[in-house]
Design an enzyme around this catalytic site. Structure first.
Site, short mmCIF file in Angstrom:
data_model
loop_
_atom_site.label_atom_id
_atom_site.label_comp_id
_atom_site.label_asym_id
_atom_site.label_seq_id
_atom_site.Cartn_x
_atom_site.Cartn_y
_atom_site.Cartn_z
N ASN A 34 0.84 -1.19 0.00
CA ASN A 34 0.00 0.00 0.00
C ASN A 34 0.88 1.24 0.00
OD1 ASN A 34 0.39 1.00 2.87
ND2 ASN A 34 -0.26 -1.11 3.25
N ARG A 35 0.26 2.40 -0.07
CA ARG A 35 0.98 3.65 -0.30
C ARG A 35 1.44 4.38 0.96
NH1 ARG A 35 0.42 4.99 -5.65
NH2 ARG A 35 -1.43 4.16 -6.71
#
Ligand code: CTP
Ligand code: CA
Length: 230
Positions: A34-35
């Protein structure tokens, strides 16, 4: 940002912070991720050190320098993050889960690199990861940690749509003491130096933190933690 001039209201307190985002391996070279940049978790760590706390920072896949004065444990997956957080939480005064934990991981981690074959690709089967925040609350209720520890358990939730209603439901579901709720989208939160949030407490109170540096949100969290520890 200047770290001086803060109250030493966490002196003698042990705090555990998770930061970054987990990576769930598919094979030796690939993962689901994820970011999350880890910036908010690192701001929590720096401000807690500045306020006198003994800080354990469990960092998942961040490319940030170690905060001075914190003990840093590096992890990759949700399962590794769980083990590190639960063991550090055993005698902690507060645990703040700022990490973005993958909800699912691939059911199988291939030992060899997955090869491109002539046919269509195989679907990736997923299984649920443990919910670490919920487990912290359950374990505290079961008396699995040192007596009355951790006194404060806090989580973060990035929400869209009805942000506050979602946040309140999540706070109740997770059984934590504080939930920092922020709205995502429109260039907010991810990878940016600024953050805005509402901090919901299990006693029904809520604190608005206006858009500003992540240190300001971190200090607002520690204000609430310190008040609950004193
Ligand atoms: N969290 C956790 N373990 C997980 C997932 C989330 O400890 N497996 C923690 C996060 O670190 C965060 C909080 O729970 O502090 C809220 O995460 P969020 O993803 O918003 O909650 P979920 O219960 O996974 O709900 P959603 O379906 O909205 O993703
Ligand atoms: Ca989630």
């Amino acid at each position: 940002r200047v770290m001086a001039g803060r109250p030493r209201d966490l002196a003698g307190r042990k705090v555990v912070i998770s930061a970054g985002g987990t990576r769930e391996a598919l094979d030796p070279v690939r993962y689901l991720g994820n970011r999350s940049s880890g910036l908010q978790g690192y701001a929590l760590a720096r401000t807690a050190v500045a306020r006198g706390a003994e800080v354990t920072l469990v960092a998942a896949n961040v490319s940030l320098g170690d905060p001075a004065g914190a003990k840093v444990i590096r992890v990759e997956s949700a399962v590794e993050l769980r083990d590190a957080v639960l063991s550090a939480a055993a005698d902690a005064d507060a645990v703040v889960m700022a990490a973005a934990v993958a909800d699912f991981r691939p059911a199988v981690r291939h030992d060899s690199k997955i090869k491109k074959t002539s046919g269509e690709p195989e679907p990736i089967e997923l299984v649920k990861n443990p919910d670490i925040l919920a487990e912290l609350g359950e374990r505290r209720r079961a008396g699995a940690f040192a007596p009355a520890r951790p006194a404060v358990i806090a989580g973060f939730a990035a929400e869209t749509d009805d942000v506050l209603a979602n946040g309140k439901a999540k706070l109740a579901r997770k059984g934590c003491d504080l939930l920092v709720v922020n709205q995502v989208g429109e260039g907010l939160a991810f990878g940016t130096p600024d953050n805005a949030a509402t901090i919901l407490a299990a006693d029904g109170s809520q604190v608005e933190v206006p858009r500003g540096p992540k240190e300001d949100l971190a200090d607002a969290v520690w204000d609430l933690v310190a008040a609950r520890l004193s």
